[in-house]
Design a protein around this motif. Structure first.
Motif, PDB file in Angstrom:
ATOM      1  N   LEU A 175      42.775 -22.917  43.245  1.00 45.57           N
ATOM      2  CA  LEU A 175      43.221 -22.329  41.993  1.00 45.57           C
ATOM      3  C   LEU A 175      43.833 -20.976  42.361  1.00 45.57           C
ATOM      4  O   LEU A 175      43.124 -20.027  42.720  1.00 45.57           O
ATOM      5  CB  LEU A 175      42.052 -22.182  41.026  1.00 45.57           C
ATOM      6  N   VAL A 176      45.162 -20.884  42.310  1.00 46.62           N
ATOM      7  CA  VAL A 176      45.895 -19.685  42.699  1.00 46.62           C
ATOM      8  C   VAL A 176      46.151 -18.844  41.456  1.00 46.62           C
ATOM      9  O   VAL A 176      46.616 -19.359  40.431  1.00 46.62           O
ATOM     10  CB  VAL A 176      47.234 -20.054  43.365  1.00 46.62           C
ATOM     11  N   THR A 177      45.837 -17.555  41.542  1.00 49.61           N
ATOM     12  CA  THR A 177      46.138 -16.639  40.446  1.00 49.61           C
ATOM     13  C   THR A 177      47.009 -15.506  40.960  1.00 49.61           C
ATOM     14  O   THR A 177      47.074 -15.245  42.160  1.00 49.61           O
ATOM     15  CB  THR A 177      44.847 -16.056  39.836  1.00 49.61           C
ATOM     16  N   ASP A 178      47.690 -14.824  40.032  1.00 46.31           N
ATOM     17  CA  ASP A 178      48.540 -13.691  40.401  1.00 46.31           C
ATOM     18  C   ASP A 178      47.936 -12.396  39.857  1.00 46.31           C
ATOM     19  O   ASP A 178      46.946 -12.426  39.118  1.00 46.31           O
ATOM     20  CB  ASP A 178      49.976 -13.908  39.923  1.00 46.31           C
ATOM     21  N   PRO A 179      48.486 -11.233  40.204  1.00 50.43           N
ATOM     22  CA  PRO A 179      47.911  -9.967  39.725  1.00 50.43           C
ATOM     23  C   PRO A 179      47.857  -9.847  38.208  1.00 50.43           C
ATOM     24  O   PRO A 179      47.060  -9.063  37.678  1.00 50.43           O
ATOM     25  CB  PRO A 179      48.848  -8.919  40.345  1.00 50.43           C
ATOM     26  N   ALA A 180      48.672 -10.635  37.506  1.00 47.97           N
ATOM     27  CA  ALA A 180      48.644 -10.589  36.038  1.00 47.97           C
ATOM     28  C   ALA A 180      47.566 -11.486  35.446  1.00 47.97           C
ATOM     29  O   ALA A 180      47.412 -11.549  34.225  1.00 47.97           O
ATOM     30  CB  ALA A 180      50.018 -10.976  35.481  1.00 47.97           C
ATOM     31  N   GLU A 219      54.494 -23.924  51.009  1.00 51.37           N
ATOM     32  CA  GLU A 219      55.363 -25.099  51.096  1.00 51.37           C
ATOM     33  C   GLU A 219      55.654 -25.707  49.728  1.00 51.37           C
ATOM     34  O   GLU A 219      56.772 -26.147  49.467  1.00 51.37           O
ATOM     35  CB  GLU A 219      54.718 -26.150  52.002  1.00 51.37           C
ATOM     36  N   GLU A 220      54.640 -25.762  48.875  1.00 55.49           N
ATOM     37  CA  GLU A 220      54.801 -26.464  47.600  1.00 55.49           C
ATOM     38  C   GLU A 220      55.372 -25.581  46.496  1.00 55.49           C
ATOM     39  O   GLU A 220      55.991 -26.089  45.560  1.00 55.49           O
ATOM     40  CB  GLU A 220      53.459 -27.048  47.157  1.00 55.49           C
ATOM     41  N   ALA A 221      55.144 -24.268  46.611  1.00 57.00           N
ATOM     42  CA  ALA A 221      55.562 -23.406  45.501  1.00 57.00           C
ATOM     43  C   ALA A 221      56.316 -22.161  45.931  1.00 57.00           C
ATOM     44  O   ALA A 221      56.782 -21.406  45.063  1.00 57.00           O
ATOM     45  CB  ALA A 221      54.332 -22.989  44.693  1.00 57.00           C
ATOM     46  N   GLY A 222      56.440 -21.904  47.242  1.00 55.87           N
ATOM     47  CA  GLY A 222      57.157 -20.722  47.694  1.00 55.87           C
ATOM     48  C   GLY A 222      56.464 -19.419  47.354  1.00 55.87           C
ATOM     49  O   GLY A 222      57.106 -18.385  47.196  1.00 55.87           O
ATOM     50  N   ILE A 223      55.128 -19.472  47.245  1.00 54.76           N
ATOM     51  CA  ILE A 223      54.339 -18.296  46.877  1.00 54.76           C
ATOM     52  C   ILE A 223      53.481 -17.873  48.072  1.00 54.76           C
ATOM     53  O   ILE A 223      52.831 -18.707  48.707  1.00 54.76           O
ATOM     54  CB  ILE A 223      53.431 -18.599  45.661  1.00 54.76           C
ATOM     55  N   LYS A 224      53.470 -16.564  48.363  1.00 58.42           N
ATOM     56  CA  LYS A 224      52.661 -16.024  49.440  1.00 58.42           C
ATOM     57  C   LYS A 224      51.249 -15.702  48.936  1.00 58.42           C
ATOM     58  O   LYS A 224      51.077 -15.187  47.826  1.00 58.42           O
ATOM     59  CB  LYS A 224      53.293 -14.745  49.997  1.00 58.42           C
ATOM     60  N   ILE A 225      50.245 -16.017  49.782  1.00 58.95           N
ATOM     61  CA  ILE A 225      48.853 -15.792  49.424  1.00 58.95           C
ATOM     62  C   ILE A 225      48.345 -14.510  50.072  1.00 58.95           C
ATOM     63  O   ILE A 225      48.558 -14.265  51.259  1.00 58.95           O
ATOM     64  CB  ILE A 225      47.982 -16.987  49.871  1.00 58.95           C
ATOM     65  N   ARG A 226      47.656 -13.690  49.271  1.00 59.94           N
ATOM     66  CA  ARG A 226      47.105 -12.421  49.757  1.00 59.94           C
ATOM     67  C   ARG A 226      45.681 -12.607  50.285  1.00 59.94           C
ATOM     68  O   ARG A 226      45.308 -12.023  51.310  1.00 59.94           O
ATOM     69  CB  ARG A 226      47.112 -11.403  48.620  1.00 59.94           C
ATOM     70  N   SER A 227      44.850 -13.418  49.600  1.00 59.41           N
ATOM     71  CA  SER A 227      43.462 -13.606  50.008  1.00 59.41           C
ATOM     72  C   SER A 227      42.940 -14.927  49.462  1.00 59.41           C
ATOM     73  O   SER A 227      43.479 -15.475  48.486  1.00 59.41           O
ATOM     74  CB  SER A 227      42.582 -12.454  49.500  1.00 59.41           C
ATOM     75  N   THR A 228      41.897 -15.446  50.100  1.00 62.45           N
ATOM     76  CA  THR A 228      41.279 -16.700  49.666  1.00 62.45           C
ATOM     77  C   THR A 228      39.766 -16.532  49.629  1.00 62.45           C
ATOM     78  O   THR A 228      39.192 -15.785  50.426  1.00 62.45           O
ATOM     79  CB  THR A 228      41.620 -17.872  50.606  1.00 62.45           C
ATOM     80  N   THR A 229      39.124 -17.256  48.710  1.00 68.24           N
ATOM     81  CA  THR A 229      37.667 -17.234  48.589  1.00 68.24           C
ATOM     82  C   THR A 229      37.168 -18.663  48.418  1.00 68.24           C
ATOM     83  O   THR A 229      37.605 -19.373  47.496  1.00 68.24           O
ATOM     84  CB  THR A 229      37.212 -16.400  47.379  1.00 68.24           C
ATOM     85  N   MET A 249      44.334 -15.536  45.740  1.00 65.67           N
ATOM     86  CA  MET A 249      45.114 -14.512  45.051  1.00 65.67           C
ATOM     87  C   MET A 249      46.501 -14.453  45.666  1.00 65.67           C
ATOM     88  O   MET A 249      46.654 -14.317  46.882  1.00 65.67           O
ATOM     89  CB  MET A 249      44.439 -13.148  45.167  1.00 65.67           C
ATOM     90  N   ALA A 250      47.508 -14.574  44.823  1.00 62.39           N
ATOM     91  CA  ALA A 250      48.894 -14.524  45.285  1.00 62.39           C
ATOM     92  C   ALA A 250      49.424 -13.103  45.264  1.00 62.39           C
ATOM     93  O   ALA A 250      48.916 -12.231  44.547  1.00 62.39           O
ATOM     94  CB  ALA A 250      49.767 -15.413  44.405  1.00 62.39           C
ATOM     95  N   GLU A 251      50.472 -12.880  46.050  1.00 64.63           N
ATOM     96  CA  GLU A 251      51.136 -11.582  46.028  1.00 64.63           C
ATOM     97  C   GLU A 251      51.996 -11.415  44.791  1.00 64.63           C
ATOM     98  O   GLU A 251      52.335 -10.293  44.402  1.00 64.63           O
ATOM     99  CB  GLU A 251      51.990 -11.424  47.285  1.00 64.63           C
ATOM    100  N   GLY A 252      52.350 -12.537  44.143  1.00 63.43           N
ATOM    101  CA  GLY A 252      53.209 -12.490  42.967  1.00 63.43           C
ATOM    102  C   GLY A 252      54.480 -13.272  43.219  1.00 63.43           C
ATOM    103  O   GLY A 252      54.587 -14.047  44.169  1.00 63.43           O
ATOM    104  N   GLY A 253      55.459 -13.110  42.363  1.00 56.06           N
ATOM    105  CA  GLY A 253      56.714 -13.825  42.505  1.00 56.06           C
ATOM    106  C   GLY A 253      56.757 -15.070  41.654  1.00 56.06           C
ATOM    107  O   GLY A 253      55.737 -15.536  41.130  1.00 56.06           O
ATOM    108  N   GLU A 254      57.948 -15.626  41.518  1.00 57.68           N
ATOM    109  CA  GLU A 254      58.130 -16.827  40.720  1.00 57.68           C
ATOM    110  C   GLU A 254      58.129 -18.063  41.618  1.00 57.68           C
ATOM    111  O   GLU A 254      58.802 -18.087  42.654  1.00 57.68           O
ATOM    112  CB  GLU A 254      59.436 -16.760  39.939  1.00 57.68           C
ATOM    113  N   PRO A 255      57.387 -19.088  41.251  1.00 66.13           N
ATOM    114  CA  PRO A 255      57.283 -20.279  42.099  1.00 66.13           C
ATOM    115  C   PRO A 255      58.563 -21.108  42.099  1.00 66.13           C
ATOM    116  O   PRO A 255      59.292 -21.157  41.110  1.00 66.13           O
ATOM    117  CB  PRO A 255      56.127 -21.058  41.471  1.00 66.13           C
TER     118      PRO A 255
END
Length: 306
Positions: A175-180, A219-229, A249-255
């Protein structure tokens, strides 16, 4: 993670020493032996609400003799050995052979069964599907001898003797979330229209779990990951996976969806996801969440609760 995850938490004594040293033919004849059945991908349940339909020793032995089916020791309880028997050799109509119960696909009833029954049937299914698909030695093509009370095989060729064990393919799901505070959900084109779920994928050789999370999301969404738990894992014998769940947690950006695997991927707010429905009654814009028996659903619902 306090939410119970379906197919996990089996409390059965798997009787390792008995499994390793025992003769499956002798174990099948022990007093108190009981059998759960598997027929062409389906398993036998009975009652309302449903539960495993156990067959006693005499009935199980007759079926084993009639079908020459794969049998394995699941473990034992205070009454005796618990065994799983593949009776796929029995000819029957669409509803399966008459055994005093209903032949069901595990995913269709897993959430209705007692939790321990669901976990035990998942365990039995995982090994029996492996036995069904592993009939010859992968090293030399020779015949296989069953050992460990049904839990491993050995090549019969003296020049080979390779050992084979049930497959479990590790897969990460996140489950990937962004800063927002939005969640990244997507869908594959082969899924039922309207279903959105977490991103997931298989772990590749030489790859740590956290690395697999970052790679798959990129690969699937073009989103960079900052951390994982790490959150939790789930046995997934459909046919042979272990789902390993993470929050990321993602760094942000549009997928941007990978056109080879993903039909659509986007950020959703909690308010938006709260309007999603179920497969049989979709919510806003026809969208719905994955089935309740999946760890994907557990991850999404935990996020919805904040």
């Amino acid at each position: 993670m306090t939410t119970a995850i379906l197919y996990s938490g089996l409390g059965l004594d798997r009787a390792h020493c008995l499994r390793r040293d025992g003769d499956i033919a002798e174990l099948m004849r022990r007093p108190g032996a009981r059998f759960t059945l598997y027929w062409r991908g389906r398993q036998l349940v009975a009652g309302t609400p449903p539960a495993i339909r156990w067959l006693d020793r005499a009935y199980g032995l007759r079926l084993a003799e009639a079908t020459a089916g794969n049998c394995l020791l699941l473990g034992e309880d205070g009454a005796g050995p618990l065994l799983a028997l593949d009776v796929s050799g029995l000819e029957a109509g669409e509803n399966g052979p008459e055994m005093g119960g209903n032949w069901v696909w595990l995913r269709s009833v897993g959430g209705l069964l007692p939790a321990q029954d669901s976990a035990l049937l998942a365990y039995a299914r995982g090994v029996l599907v492996w036995r069904e698909k592993t009939r010859f030695c992968a090293s030399c093509g020779g015949a296989l001898l069953v050992q460990d009370s049904g839990h491993s095989t050995r090549c019969a060729s003296p020049s080979c003797g390779a050992l084979h064990f049930p497959r479990t393919d590790p897969a990460i799901i996140m489950l990937v979330t962004d800063p927002a505070g939005r969640a990244l959900l997507g869908r594959q084109p082969v899924w039922t229209p309207g279903m959105y779920s977490c991103l997931a994928g298989f772990v590749e050789p030489g790859e740590a779990l956290e690395d697999a999370v970052a790679r798959e999301v990129w690969e699937e969404a073009g989103i960079k990951i900052r951390s994982t738990t790490y959150v939790a894992s789930q046995p997934w014998p459909f046919p042979s996976s272990l789902m390993i769940g993470f929050n990321a947690m993602a760094e942000g950006g549009e997928p941007v969806a990978d056109p080879h695997e993903i039909e659509d991927v986007r950020w959703f707010t909690r308010d938006e996801v709260s309007t999603f429905g179920e497969a049989d009654r979709p919510g806003a814009e026809g969208r719905f969440l994955p089935r309740r028996d999946s760890i994907a659903r557990v991850l999404v619902e935990a996020w919805l609760k904040g």
